[in-house]
Each structure stands twice: as structure tokens, then as C-alpha cells.
Design a protein around this motif. Structure first.
Motif, mmCIF file in Angstrom:
data_model
loop_
_atom_site.group_PDB
_atom_site.id
_atom_site.type_symbol
_atom_site.label_atom_id
_atom_site.label_comp_id
_atom_site.label_asym_id
_atom_site.label_seq_id
_atom_site.Cartn_x
_atom_site.Cartn_y
_atom_site.Cartn_z
ATOM 1 N N ASN A 73 0.826 -1.203 0.000
ATOM 2 C CA ASN A 73 0.000 0.000 0.000
ATOM 3 C C ASN A 73 0.865 1.259 0.000
ATOM 4 N N THR A 126 -5.833 -0.745 -4.798
ATOM 5 C CA THR A 126 -6.977 -1.401 -4.156
ATOM 6 C C THR A 126 -7.050 -2.885 -4.505
ATOM 7 N N TYR A 195 -11.159 1.811 0.042
ATOM 8 C CA TYR A 195 -10.344 2.046 1.230
ATOM 9 C C TYR A 195 -11.199 2.369 2.445
ATOM 10 N N GLN A 198 -12.193 -0.887 3.908
ATOM 11 C CA GLN A 198 -11.107 -1.472 4.680
ATOM 12 C C GLN A 198 -10.913 -0.735 6.010
ATOM 13 N N HIS A 207 -5.233 4.229 5.415
ATOM 14 C CA HIS A 207 -6.468 4.059 4.660
ATOM 15 C C HIS A 207 -7.341 5.304 4.759
#
Length: 482
Positions: A73, A126, A195, A198, A207
Motif C-alpha cells: 500500500n 486497491t 479504502y 477497509q 487508509h
């Protein structure tokens, strides 16, 4: 700056910010004198351009940090910021009257390319870590970062020397500019949605920053394609752009501002020279996941940490390279994270589990795998999380892999996991001695465990080189202060 502490607060702050920016934009388009040109080329060249350059350099540093931390990420976000600031650097350097006299439509093209390539990278981030494209990026991450940065530098040089080349990219004319803007906004909002989903579960500050930054960038895109150069509304999108890039960078800082050196903790009690250059670190967010896992299962306090450290020692004895050691340790620290979603009455049941309860608990490797493939873990860590309960003869779970179909990190952690379980206190028994636990490991050679891993582990134990970690409380204490 503090990141929102809950999905609700994130949604509220993001909504208020969006409304304020949209209303401000509408006002700038309608107030008397809104067509007045505020021509400040010196400010644009001498302030905005260095700001973009500083952000680009910071993003490159972040990219290398992502490589060292093995966080996809962070790596993908760095590539997105490099794209945004790198192409906008052309926009800044092409300010009329400085480096080039006739910018043609270079500034418009470069800014749109920056917005769209940034959106593509954020969208790609993603994707799950087991996606073929992400696996390719992960495998070649150093080359990808170096190559992408080099390409942007070369494009900056080429565009400033031959500004007419932008004519080959007719993306700032109707209707192409609006079609591309729609595509770009769609990618940003899609990424923000993913995001946010998540963040509702793991609450990583990174995030939250991507959600916020993506929404701001989508607003930037809309303002950029609907304003005239040098008007106040045009200056507004520059301010939102800078705020978006800073938000994304801050998310990474917030994620790792209190990162914990696992190797340093291990070195505090026992001196292992090979750890000096290993530099295994975990973020405060990952610490929180570890603590949450072990809080759920009251009889396994410190289990994840001890398994990671046993696995690290065994992997070192088997001469794995430093990158494999980092992957194995990070995977070991989080290998039981799927237990967060297993009912506590099953995890902490003092007696024998029923077949149905056994089926439920055997899902924790898959649950952990599905969680972690969306929060930046690389393939090697994911294999350790999913397959540490596989057996050499193919009778393990969840995928019934056998032999070398099981990754080496997972085969190593299988021994570390069982050894720690046997030598730790449980609700239904006292801890076993090392000799008794080692006998179980030996008896499982060729059936449960990889014989080569068993041989190396036996050597560690019989030669008195296996160190029992005692520092898990430091992880718990650090996480508790977050």
C-alpha cells in the motif's frame, strides 16, 4: 494533524470538507469579477514548482521506505504521488516567460496526465496482493520504482526542451478532456470507497488518508477542467492539489510514526549479530492487530511474537536471505490474525472442540489471508498466514497442500507454531518441557513437518542456541499508548 479515529468521524469530516470546497468553488465562479485574471507567474514558478519538487522527492523516499517495510500500500501510494507531482512539475516549470516562452498546451496536458496516472496507481493499490499485477510489482518493486521515477524525469526534460510534443496528446480539448476527467474522478471515488470499506475494519490511518486524499483529488479534477487559467477558481485547484498530496504523505507518516523495531526488541535480551542489518519494523497499526488477536484468545498472549522469533531463528539456521527473513517475521507476527473473527467461546473453550467448532476454527488462516491481502502484505507473508497449518503429507488445512507446494516460510512457521503451542500454558494443561515438545516435532518429520526444517530445528535445540523470546509485553505496551 490527527487522523479520524472512527469511520463515522472520517465520513463526517470528509463530507464537511467536500461541501465547503464545493460551495467555495461555486462562489468563485459566480461572484462579481470572477473572470478577473490574477496573473502571478513568479509565484506560480518560484513557489508552486519547488513545492511540487519537494513533494516528488518525498514520494520517492516514501517509495523506498515501502520497499524496506514490505508494504505494498505504501509502495503503490508513493508511485501515485510521484506521478501526480512529477507530471505537475512540468506544469509548474512550463510557466510562461521562464524556461520556455510558448508553453503551447503543455501545462494543461501535463496536469491532466498527472491527475490520471495518479488515479490509476491509487486504483491499482486497491487490488488484492495476490492479484497477478500486484504480484509482478511486488517481485520487481525496486526496478518499478526506479524505472517510473527515471521515466518521469526524462519526460520533464523532453517536455521542456521540446514543448511541442504535447501536441501529440490532445487531451485538453472537448470532449476528450471531459471524458478523461470523468474516468479520473471515477477511479478516485472507486478507490475512496474501497479504502473506506477497509478502514471500517482495520482503522489504519493510511487508509483514512487515502480516502480523504482521493476525494480531494476528485474535487481537484472537477475544478481543474472547468476553470480558466489565472482566475481565482484556477488558483483554488492548486491549493486543493497541494492539500491532497500532503494528506497522502501524512497518512504514511501517521501509519509508521511509532513503528516498532522487532529486531531491536529481540536484541535487548539476547545478542544476535545477524539482526543488526535486518531492520524488521512493524507499524503501530500492525501492533494493534497483533494485540487484538491475542486479546481475543486469552491463552495465547505473546504467541504471535514468539512464533515469529522462533521462526526467525530457524530460518536463519537454514540460511535464508534477509528479504526472506523479513517476510517470515512479518508473516509470523500476524499469522493468527484471522482469529479476530472466530467466536471467543470457541477460541477459549477449555475442552475438546466438536467437529463443527473445529471446522469454524480451521477457517482462521483463510480469514487472515483475506484480510491481509487488502492491507499491503506481500505474497510471502500471505503464504505464511494462509498455509502455516498445512502438513507435509497433504493432510493439513485449508488447501491440503503437500511437500514443497507449501512455501518455505509457512513450513518453518508450522514448526514454530506447534513448538510454541506445546511449550505454552493452556486452559487444559501445563506447558510441556522442551524435550517433550521436541520429541513431537521429530515424530512429525515427513508427515506434519518438512524433514529438512525439523533437522535444522533439532540442531538449534540440542546445541542450546534456541532463544525463548520474552518481550511481547513491549509490543502490547506500545500499542496500548496509540
Amino acid at each position: 494533524m490527527m487522523m479520524p479515529r472512527s469511520p463515522r468521524s472520517l465520513a463526517v469530516i470528509m463530507s464537511i470538507t467536500t461541501v465547503v470546497l464545493v460551495l467555495g468553488y461555486v462562489y468563485l465562479l459566480t461572484f462579481p469579477g470572477h473572470r478577473t485574471m490574477w496573473i502571478f507567474p513568479r509565484f506560480h514558478f518560484y513557489v508552486i514548482t519547488p513545492t511540487l519538487l519537494a513533494l516528488a522527492i518525498s514520494a520517492v523516499a516514501v517509495g523506498w521506505t515501502g520497499i524496506r517495510l514490505r508494504d505494498m500500500n505504501v509502495l503503490m501510494l508513493a508511485l501515485a504521488i510521484v506521478s501526480l507531482t512529477g507530471f505537475f512539475l512540468i506544469h509548474g516549470l512550463s510557466t510562461p516567460g521562464f524556461i520556455i516562452d510558448d508553453p503551447s498546451h503543455l501545462a494543461g496536458v501535463s496536469s491532466q496526465v498527472g491527475m490520471t496516472t495518479c488515479a490509476v496507481w491509487i486504483f491499482l493499490s486497491t487490488l488484492p496482493s495476490d492479484h497477478s499485477f500486484i504480484r509482478f510489482i511486488s517481485k520487481h518493486r525496486r526496478s518499478v520504482v526506479a524505472g517510473w521515477v527515471a521515466m518521469i524525469i526524462l519526460l520533464n526534460i523532453a517536455a521542456l526542451n521540446y514543448p511541442g510534443i504535447s501536441g501529440f496528446i490532445p487531451i485538453d480539448f472537448m470532449p476528450m478532456n471531459f471524458l478523461l476527467a470523468f474516468f479520473t474522478v471515477f477511479l478516485y471515488l472507486w478507490a475512496a470507497k474501497r479504502y473506506f470499506q477497509q478502514y471500517r475494519f482495520v482503522k489504519f490511518p493510511l487508509h483514512a488518508a487515502i480516502v480523504f486524499g482521493s476525494v480531494l483529488l476528485s474535487i481537484t479534477e472537477c475544478v481543474m477542467v472547468t476553470t480558466r487559467m489565472w482566475t481565482l477558481a484556477w488558483w483554488l485547484y492548486h491549493a486543493i492539489l497541494a492539500g491532497s498530496a500532503l494528506m497522502l504523505l501524512y497518512g504514511i507518516i501517521a501509519q509508521y510514526q511509532s513503528n516498532l523495531s522487532v529486531t531491536q526488541i529481540f536484541q535487548q535480551g539476547f545478542r544476535y549479530p545477524f539482526l543488526d542489518q535486518l531492520h524488521i519494523r512493524i507499524s503501530s497499526s500492525m501492533q494493534n492487530l497483533i494485540v487484538a488477536t491475542e486479546t481475543k484468545d486469552e491463552y495465547t498472549a505473546g504467541h504471535n511474537y514468539r512464533v515469529a522469533m522462533y521462526g526467525l531463528q530457524l530460518a536463519r539456521a537454514m540460511n535464508l536471505d534477509s528479504e526472506q527473513l523479513r517476510a517470515l517475521t512479518r508473516g509470523g507476527l500476524i499469522h493468527d490474525v484471522g482469529k479476530i473473527q472466530i467466536p471467543g467461546e470457541i477460541l477459549n473453550k477449555p475442552g475438546k472442540l466438536s467437529p463443527d467448532e473445529r471446522t469454524v476454527i480451521e477457517q482462521h488462516p483463510v480469514i487472515g489471508y483475506e484480510m491481509c491481502k487488502y492491507i499491503g502484505f506481500m505474497t510471502e507473508e500471505l503464504s505464511a498466514i494462509r498455509h502455516h497449518h498445512e502438513k507435509w503429507d497433504g493432510t493439513g488445512y485449508p488447501d491440503k497442500l503437500k511437500g514443497t507446494e507449501i512455501s518455505l516460510p509457512a513450513r518453518i512457521l508450522a514448526i514454530a507454531d506447534v513448538y510454541d503451542a506445546l511449550t505454552s500454558r493452556r486452559s487444559y494443561r501445563e506447558p510441556w518441557s522442551q524435550e517433550r515438545a521436541l520429541q513431537v516435532i521429530i515424530e512429525g518429520s515427513g508427515t506434519h513437518f518438512d524433514p529438512e526444517c525439523v533437522s535444522a530445528f533439532v540442531r538449534l535445540c540440542t546445541e542450546g542456541e534456541l532463544v525463548v523470546p520474552q518481550a511481547m509485553e513491549q509490543i502490547q505496551g506500545t500499542a496500548a499508548t496509540q
